[in-house]
Design an enzyme around this catalytic site. Structure first.
Site, PDB file in Angstrom:
ATOM      1  N   GLU A   3      -0.501 -11.896  -3.524  1.00  0.00           N
ATOM      2  CA  GLU A   3      -0.659 -12.299  -4.920  1.00  0.00           C
ATOM      3  C   GLU A   3      -1.234 -11.120  -5.692  1.00  0.00           C
ATOM      4  OE1 GLU A   3      -2.183 -16.296  -5.778  1.00  0.00           O
ATOM      5  OE2 GLU A   3      -1.896 -16.774  -3.676  1.00  0.00           O
TER       6      GLU A   3
ATOM      7  N   ASP B  77     -17.765 -31.769 -17.088  1.00  0.00           N
ATOM      8  CA  ASP B  77     -18.911 -32.685 -17.192  1.00  0.00           C
ATOM      9  C   ASP B  77     -20.184 -32.111 -16.564  1.00  0.00           C
ATOM     10  OD1 ASP B  77     -17.008 -34.479 -18.290  1.00  0.00           O
ATOM     11  OD2 ASP B  77     -16.477 -35.143 -16.275  1.00  0.00           O
TER      12      ASP B  77
ATOM     13  N   HIS C  97      -3.404 -18.729 -16.505  1.00  0.00           N
ATOM     14  CA  HIS C  97      -2.378 -18.408 -15.506  1.00  0.00           C
ATOM     15  C   HIS C  97      -1.103 -18.056 -16.258  1.00  0.00           C
ATOM     16  CE1 HIS C  97       0.268 -18.596 -12.069  1.00  0.00           C
ATOM     17  NE2 HIS C  97      -0.797 -18.673 -11.283  1.00  0.00           N
TER      18      HIS C  97
ATOM     19  N   ARG D 153      -3.859 -10.831 -13.333  1.00  0.00           N
ATOM     20  CA  ARG D 153      -3.372 -12.027 -14.016  1.00  0.00           C
ATOM     21  C   ARG D 153      -3.545 -11.973 -15.532  1.00  0.00           C
ATOM     22  NH1 ARG D 153      -5.105 -17.333 -10.758  1.00  0.00           N
ATOM     23  NH2 ARG D 153      -3.603 -16.573  -9.242  1.00  0.00           N
TER      24      ARG D 153
ATOM     25  N   SER E  45     -10.717 -18.710  -5.156  1.00  0.00           N
ATOM     26  CA  SER E  45     -11.535 -19.858  -5.586  1.00  0.00           C
ATOM     27  C   SER E  45     -11.729 -20.884  -4.475  1.00  0.00           C
ATOM     28  CB  SER E  45     -10.941 -20.511  -6.824  1.00  0.00           C
ATOM     29  OG  SER E  45      -9.567 -20.682  -6.669  1.00  0.00           O
TER      30      SER E  45
END
Ligand code: SIN
Length: 512
Positions: free
Chosen positions: A109, A203, A224, A268, A369
């Site tokens: 990636e 939240d 993205h 990205r 992530s």
């Protein structure tokens, strides 16, 4: 036994809850059904050094480079060094990463110098990990509260004392606890176009803000580059480009090589802005992803989830181009933590996307992530109950003072859609001072409105409003373009600011 409330059930929350369950009375709170989280939708995979030809130092270097100089190096070292053991643990939990000839199949990636992204079920990596962790947590001693909305933290004498929850039947419940771990994920719903599910309304970050916790790096929101242009903005993984797919403009020409030597596999933020610029130049017509060279059977086997989604939108991507455009994907900023997830509020921990551990800096390296959730989830579980303040010898200050509120008198009526559009226009891929100041004033006007508190949608709106304002102020304060934060009025990439955790107040954002 000490009680710990873990809020959120992605990889970060489930790892924390599982590891903590042996020594704690764990209550796992999840907003929707167990298994519904950003983790479930992660396609590309989990980055980690799992082969002798690769090295942890190379993974560290790639992560630091993607972060554009604003990562915390120590946090990155922890991530990349401890990651492989956490991946091996996932394997013992039953996650079967794809293999070729017995060896792990490793995807490439953007901005990785080596193919080190492990995947499972082709592009169903997050779903496979989530399923394995959900199965284990169901067998553990943790109490699981599904369809339960986390309203707020309870505090006593500055220490977290529990959580206020709204149960599925609408009743409120206060649960006392020795510690609360926020693993509530991101806030893609700040924007109208997002790869995140509907539950991603920030939240946990908003509750931490209300409790006085330090948040940082909020200006760094990753978009993205390639989401389907369908209403749900379904993600088309970067791994598709890693396998050779290319992007073309409305006249069929590749355009990214002119922008960056790595073209489709440039960082990205570069690809996302390149697409946005190309779309603007072509009057808003989306660019297209050309995966036709990969062939029908390869696409179906390597990317079964995307294959179904693309075909459901009426496109045979083995023959036709796929219209794509950028969408909000991942928030690098969040609740500031030390290396064990401690926030600046005693008894409050944060892990996963809600946390700002310092591993992502101004731009997250692809597939780091899931790794972060696994590595720091385990660390938080180990740290629970140890000296709350160990990581924070002095309480760090917010890097900028809050300007006086200056509500716009001509703000449009509030709605979630209006807020999302405001954020897209003013604090999206490209920002400028004028747009950000206007957005701050509109947000100030909306923040003064009395929002109902008797329904979850309004409680989410309250959270989105508070976080929007913080993001906009952070974007105003950073008068430079770095990583995912691009200011058209400050194109210079020199950033006058360090990573904002612990920074002293330097400047007051001018009254908007
Ligand atoms: C992707 O598969 O392109 C997304 C992976 C990530 O966000 O790390």
């Amino acid at each position: 036994m000490p009680r710990v409330i873990v809020v959120g059930s992605g990889i970060a929350g489930l790892t924390t809850a599982l590891d903590a369950a042996s020594g704690h009375d764990v209550v796992l709170v999840t907003k929707s059904a167990l298994g519904q989280s950003n983790t479930r939708y992660a396609q590309g995979g989990i980055a980690g050094v799992m082969s002798a030809e690769d090295s942890v130092d190379a993974h560290i270097a790639d992560t630091l480079a993607a972060g554009a100089g604003l990562c915390d190096e120590e946090a990155v070292r922890v991530l990349c060094t401890e990651g492989p053991d956490r991946i091996r643990e996932l394997i013992t939990f039953g996650v079967e990463f794809d293999r070729t000839d017995g060896e792990f199949a490793r995807g490439r990636e953007a901005a990785h110098s080596y193919p080190r992204v492990l995947h499972a079920g082709g592009d169903a990596t997050g779903a496979r990990i989530e399923a394995a962790l959900v199965a284990r947590i169901r067998e553990s001693s943790a109490e699981i509260l599904e369809d339960t909305f986390f309203v707020d933290l309870l505090l006593e004498d500055g220490h977290v004392a529990g959580a206020l929850l709204r149960l599925a039947d609408g009743a409120e419940r206060r649960i006392s606890a020795d510690a609360v771990v926020l693993a509530t994920g991101g806030a893609g719903q700040l924007y109208p176009y997002t790869t995140n599910p509907a539950v991603a309304t920030g939240d946990g970050a908003a509750a931490a803000l209300r409790a006085g916790a330090l948040l940082a790096d909020l200006e760094f929101y990753q978009f993205h580059p390639t989401a389907l242009t369908t209403a749900d903005r379904f993600l088309v993984s970067e791994a598709v480009r890693g396998e050779g797919a290319v992007l073309r403009n409305s006249i069929g020409e590749r355009f990214l090589a002119e922008i960056h030597p790595d073209a489709e596999l440039a960082p990205r933020d570069v690809v996302a802005r390149g697409i946005a610029a190309e779309m603007a130049a072509q009057g808003g017509i989306p660019v297209v992803l050309d995966a036709t060279m990969l062939g029908e059977s390869f696409l179906a086997e390597r990317f079964p989830v995307i294959d179904r989604a693309v075909r459901a939108s009426g496109i045979d991507w083995s023959q036709e181009y796929v219209p794509v455009s950028p969408a909000a994907h991942y928030w690098m900023g969040g609740v500031v933590t030390d290396l064990d997830g401690r926030t600046t509020v005693p008894g409050l921990y944060a892990v996963g996307e809600v946390a700002r551990t310092g591993v992502h800096g101004a731009n997250r390296l692809a597939s780091n992530s899931l790794l972060e959730g696994a590595v720091f989830g385990a660390r938080v579980a180990r740290a629970l109950g140890t000296d709350d303040q160990a990581g924070w010898p002095a309480r760090p200050a917010r890097p900028f003072a809050d300007p006086m509120r200056n509500p716009a008198t001509d703000a449009p009526p509030f709605s979630r859609g209006a807020l999302q559009q405001l954020m897209w226009d003013a604090a999206g891929l490209l920002r400028d001072g004028q747009g950000l100041r206007r957005a701050a004033r509109v947000l100030d006007a909306w923040s003064a409105l009395p929002l109902p508190t008797d329904n979850i949608r309004s409680l989410e709106d309250r959270n989105l409003l508070a976080l929007s304002r913080e993001l906009v102020l952070a974007a105003l304060f950073r008068t430079a373009s770095v990583g995912a934060h691009a200011r058209s009025d400050f194109p210079n990439s020199h950033s006058p600011l360090p990573a904002s955790a612990g920074a002293e107040p330097r400047e007051v954002v001018p009254a908007c």
